[in-house]
Design an enzyme around this catalytic site. Structure first.
Site, PDB file in Angstrom:
ATOM      1  N   TYR A  77       0.770  -0.991  -0.030  1.00 46.56           N
ATOM      2  CA  TYR A  77      -0.040   0.086   0.247  1.00 46.56           C
ATOM      3  C   TYR A  77       0.824   1.393   0.099  1.00 46.56           C
ATOM      4  O   TYR A  77       0.769   2.357  -0.602  1.00 46.56           O
ATOM      5  CB  TYR A  77      -0.826  -0.007   1.288  1.00 46.56           C
ATOM      6  CG  TYR A  77      -1.963   1.256   1.199  1.00 46.56           C
ATOM      7  CD1 TYR A  77      -3.155   0.808   0.716  1.00 46.56           C
ATOM      8  CD2 TYR A  77      -1.692   2.375   1.731  1.00 46.56           C
ATOM      9  CE1 TYR A  77      -4.082   1.739   0.967  1.00 46.56           C
ATOM     10  CE2 TYR A  77      -2.620   3.525   1.651  1.00 46.56           C
ATOM     11  CZ  TYR A  77      -3.833   3.113   1.160  1.00 46.56           C
ATOM     12  OH  TYR A  77      -4.713   4.155   1.090  1.00 46.56           O
ATOM     13  N   PHE A 129      -6.656  19.457 -24.253  1.00 47.59           N
ATOM     14  CA  PHE A 129      -7.473  18.452 -24.419  1.00 47.59           C
ATOM     15  C   PHE A 129      -8.794  18.608 -23.733  1.00 47.59           C
ATOM     16  O   PHE A 129      -9.056  19.142 -22.696  1.00 47.59           O
ATOM     17  CB  PHE A 129      -6.857  17.046 -23.703  1.00 47.59           C
ATOM     18  CG  PHE A 129      -7.390  15.908 -23.964  1.00 47.59           C
ATOM     19  CD1 PHE A 129      -7.425  15.389 -25.521  1.00 47.59           C
ATOM     20  CD2 PHE A 129      -7.931  15.308 -22.894  1.00 47.59           C
ATOM     21  CE1 PHE A 129      -8.118  14.104 -25.252  1.00 47.59           C
ATOM     22  CE2 PHE A 129      -8.442  13.857 -22.953  1.00 47.59           C
ATOM     23  CZ  PHE A 129      -8.659  13.434 -24.219  1.00 47.59           C
ATOM     24  N   ASP A 130      -9.833  17.787 -23.801  1.00 49.44           N
ATOM     25  CA  ASP A 130     -11.214  18.301 -23.435  1.00 49.44           C
ATOM     26  C   ASP A 130     -11.494  17.886 -21.916  1.00 49.44           C
ATOM     27  O   ASP A 130     -11.730  18.640 -21.224  1.00 49.44           O
ATOM     28  CB  ASP A 130     -12.379  17.505 -24.245  1.00 49.44           C
ATOM     29  CG  ASP A 130     -12.127  15.789 -24.410  1.00 49.44           C
ATOM     30  OD1 ASP A 130     -11.098  15.500 -23.817  1.00 49.44           O
ATOM     31  OD2 ASP A 130     -12.847  15.214 -25.082  1.00 49.44           O
ATOM     32  N   ASP A 220       1.344  18.838 -20.887  1.00 48.37           N
ATOM     33  CA  ASP A 220       0.595  17.726 -20.925  1.00 48.37           C
ATOM     34  C   ASP A 220       1.194  16.401 -21.877  1.00 48.37           C
ATOM     35  O   ASP A 220       1.242  16.778 -23.081  1.00 48.37           O
ATOM     36  CB  ASP A 220      -0.774  18.105 -21.437  1.00 48.37           C
ATOM     37  CG  ASP A 220      -1.889  16.894 -21.596  1.00 48.37           C
ATOM     38  OD1 ASP A 220      -1.577  15.743 -21.490  1.00 48.37           O
ATOM     39  OD2 ASP A 220      -2.895  17.357 -21.722  1.00 48.37           O
ATOM     40  N   ALA A 222       1.350  13.366 -22.567  1.00 46.63           N
ATOM     41  CA  ALA A 222       0.631  12.112 -23.040  1.00 46.63           C
ATOM     42  C   ALA A 222       1.533  11.608 -24.219  1.00 46.63           C
ATOM     43  O   ALA A 222       1.774  10.235 -24.056  1.00 46.63           O
ATOM     44  CB  ALA A 222      -0.878  11.999 -23.404  1.00 46.63           C
ATOM     45  N   LYS A 263      -1.264   6.430 -23.247  1.00 49.36           N
ATOM     46  CA  LYS A 263      -0.617   6.671 -24.584  1.00 49.36           C
ATOM     47  C   LYS A 263       0.754   6.256 -24.704  1.00 49.36           C
ATOM     48  O   LYS A 263       1.198   5.123 -24.653  1.00 49.36           O
ATOM     49  CB  LYS A 263      -0.725   8.110 -24.862  1.00 49.36           C
ATOM     50  CG  LYS A 263      -2.155   8.755 -25.231  1.00 49.36           C
ATOM     51  CD  LYS A 263      -3.262   8.426 -24.377  1.00 49.36           C
ATOM     52  CE  LYS A 263      -4.600   9.329 -24.502  1.00 49.36           C
ATOM     53  NZ  LYS A 263      -4.978  10.373 -23.796  1.00 49.36           N
ATOM     54  N   HIS A 455     -21.578  13.240 -27.063  1.00 48.81           N
ATOM     55  CA  HIS A 455     -20.922  12.206 -28.085  1.00 48.81           C
ATOM     56  C   HIS A 455     -20.947  10.960 -27.766  1.00 48.81           C
ATOM     57  O   HIS A 455     -20.916  10.011 -28.583  1.00 48.81           O
ATOM     58  CB  HIS A 455     -19.893  12.758 -28.842  1.00 48.81           C
ATOM     59  CG  HIS A 455     -18.560  12.786 -28.181  1.00 48.81           C
ATOM     60  ND1 HIS A 455     -18.459  13.464 -26.994  1.00 48.81           N
ATOM     61  CD2 HIS A 455     -17.344  12.000 -28.433  1.00 48.81           C
ATOM     62  CE1 HIS A 455     -17.159  13.112 -26.810  1.00 48.81           C
ATOM     63  NE2 HIS A 455     -16.432  12.156 -27.450  1.00 48.81           N
TER      64      HIS A 455
HETATM   65  C1  LIG Z   1      -5.992  11.218 -23.113  1.00 48.30           C
HETATM   66  C2  LIG Z   1      -5.350  12.581 -22.622  1.00 48.30           C
HETATM   67  C3  LIG Z   1      -5.662  12.888 -21.660  1.00 48.30           C
HETATM   68  C4  LIG Z   1      -6.580  12.459 -20.359  1.00 48.30           C
HETATM   69  O1  LIG Z   1      -6.161  11.224 -19.986  1.00 48.30           O
HETATM   70  P1  LIG Z   1      -6.968   9.935 -19.685  1.00 48.30           P
HETATM   71  O2  LIG Z   1      -5.674   8.928 -19.462  1.00 48.30           O
HETATM   72  O3  LIG Z   1      -7.693   9.834 -20.751  1.00 48.30           O
HETATM   73  O4  LIG Z   1      -7.748  10.153 -18.394  1.00 48.30           O
HETATM   74  C5  LIG Z   1      -5.277  14.337 -21.304  1.00 48.30           C
HETATM   75  N1  LIG Z   1      -4.259  15.033 -22.120  1.00 48.30           N
HETATM   76  C6  LIG Z   1      -4.412  14.368 -23.552  1.00 48.30           C
HETATM   77  C7  LIG Z   1      -3.608  15.148 -24.505  1.00 48.30           C
HETATM   78  C8  LIG Z   1      -4.537  13.239 -23.930  1.00 48.30           C
HETATM   79  O5  LIG Z   1      -4.578  12.513 -24.997  1.00 48.30           O
END
Ligand SMILES: *Cc1c(COP(=O)(O)O)cnc(C)c1O
Length: 463
Positions: A77, A129-130, A220, A222, A263, A455
């Site tokens: 943990y 990103f959304d 960000d 990813a 990603k 969507h």
């Molecule tokens: C996928 C993504 C996120 C969010 O990550 P999740 O793992 O889906 O919660 C944030 N920013 C970017 C650029 C992404 O591609």
């Protein structure tokens, strides 16, 4: 015969050792299933789909090295050895000393924004990103999009369409005052346009501007490795640099990052935050415990943290990146050769088809890109996603449908999962629909429009 260099470009740096059976349902069955799903691609079952290009998130294949590491996962943990391994690896790669795991990218966003964003502060960046935008707003802040103009136009060819418009960023900071800028966020690669990269020069410029004003800069991150590959391929002075060095330099300009590890860490589930400042790290601990779990696991299992640590290594292999980016480029080239209208240039993880140019006679308010997603599934069992009028939704103030600049069908490619045969098949399916349906005049209307983020669950009917 091809030259040795050309042949090297065709190298596929993995082979299948375990395979997952997938099937193509008969045409009538596909029609039945998509009708039953209300023409909503998210309502299909995974087993209804033959080639699934819905997303590149969490859909990559694990390597033998990842699987082997997973068997050594430490599920303690607190103080898990697997956490140390993951944090050490990320620290080594980026130079950011403090690492916190999260269950996925949005978990990291929630934790970071709960600490950095105050009501009415702003977060400028390149096409947030959304979920990122939603979390900044949830914390009371707002986003200011400072992407360069070329990045907003599907036809303009520019090597780094994800770049931040630095004069616009400077003006934005001056207008509100540096104190009201929570931080600046650079998304690498920028998700809009299917993974458009940001240049090293641009990252450096943004960093210089912000450091002079005491504004923190975050990534960000990813798709950090894919971004590094584009820098190597396209930016003067980086052609012979190892990817690791490029990544290290990229991160040297920022104060921290959030990352969806689904990603470029090639794991089914996971995320992280990394920061340079000890005070900020300490402030992040409590929200991490509340939202994600103790800060040495943050919603991840020891096994997943092992896979993540190894995935970070896998993703920076140059033969892997050459193949990965090459695969997307080849999918784009196949569609282009068939005359299919796509967004140029092709990005790092997806190819976008322009729904309005694909169906020039379908009225724009009849969801041409959504129609295309439905028809690709019917024609060949290929699942894609609409990034257009359905996704963008309604203006929260006026209630009117927003008319997006582009109405697109996205073909996102999972990492290490599909062979060239699959993608050739996809090109054939898209080309067949293109040949057969160009003079279509009617699109779709909502059967049931879901409230909020619509969507994922809205259903449609044919007009
Ligand atoms: C996928 C993504 C996120 C969010 O990550 P999740 O793992 O889906 O919660 C944030 N920013 C970017 C650029 C992404 O591609």
């Amino acid at each position: 015969m091809s030259s040795e260099q050309e042949r090297a470009r065709r190298v596929v740096p993995f082979r299948a050792k375990v395979v997952e059976p997938i099937h193509l349902l008969p045409r009538e069955e596909r029609s039945r299933r998509i009708e039953r799903a209300g023409l909503c691609l998210f309502a299909l079952k995974g087993d209804d789909v033959y080639v699934d290009l819905l997303t590149d998130s969490g859909t990559g294949s694990l390597s033998t090295n990842q699987l082997a590491a997973m068997m050594t996962g430490d599920e303690s943990y607190a103080g898990s050895r697997s956490f140390d391994k993951m944090a050490d690896r990320f620290r080594e790669i980026t130079g950011l000393p403090f690492v916190i795991p999260s269950h996925q990218g949005r978990g990291a966003e929630r934790v970071l924004n709960s600490v950095l964003v105050r009501p009415h502060s702003i977060v400028p960046g390149n096409s947030h990103f959304d979920t990122t935008k939603a979390h900044i707003e949830l914390a009371g802040g707002r986003c200011v999009d400072c992407t360069i103009e070329a990045g907003k136009d599907s036809a303009t060819v520019h090597p780094f369409k994800g770049n931040v418009d630095v004069p616009k960023l400077q003006k934005t900071i001056e207008e509100v005052g540096a104190r009201n800028v929570a931080y600046v966020l650079i998304t690498i690669t920028c998700n809009s346009g299917g993974g458009q990269p940001v240049s090293m020069a641009n990252i450096r410029e943004v960093s210089t501007l912000c450091r002079a004003r005491g504004v923190p800069v975050f990534f960000d991150a990813a798709r950090f490795a894919e971004n590094a590959w584009f820098i190597r391929e396209r930016e003067a002075g980086y052609g012979n640099k190892p990817v690791r060095e490029i990544v290290r330099e990229m991160f040297s300009y920022v104060d921290g990052c959030t990352m969806s590890s689904k990603k470029d860490a090639i794991v089914p589930m996971g995320g992280l935050i990394a920061v340079r400042d000890q005070g900020l790290f300490d402030a992040l601990k409590t929200p991490t415990i509340l939202f994600e779990g103790f800060y040495t696991y943050g919603g991840m299992s020891g096994m997943m943290m092992e896979a993540l640590a190894q995935g970070l290594d896998d993703v920076m292999q140059e033969d892997y990146l050459r193949h990965r980016i090459g695969q997307i480029a080849q999918l784009g080239a196949g569609l282009r050769a068939a005359g299919v209208p796509i967004v140029e240039p092709v990005g790092g993880h997806a190819v976008f088809v322009d729904g309005r140019r694909f169906y020039p006679h379908v009225p724009e308010d009849q969801f041409p890109a959504q129609l295309l997603c439905v028809e690709l599934y019917k024609e060949g069992g290929v699942r894609t996603v609409e990034v257009g009028a359905n996704l963008i939704g309604r203006d929260p103030d006026t209630g009117e449908n927003i008319r997006p600049a582009l109405d697109l069908c996205r073909l996102a490619v999972p990492r290490r999962a599909y062979f060239q045969e699959h993608l050739d098949y996809v090109v054939d399916v898209v080309a067949t629909v293109f040949e057969g349906q160009r003079d279509r005049t009617r699109g779709l209307a909502f059967e049931h429009e879901a409230a909020g983020i619509r969507h994922f669950s809205s259903t449609f009917r044919y007009l």
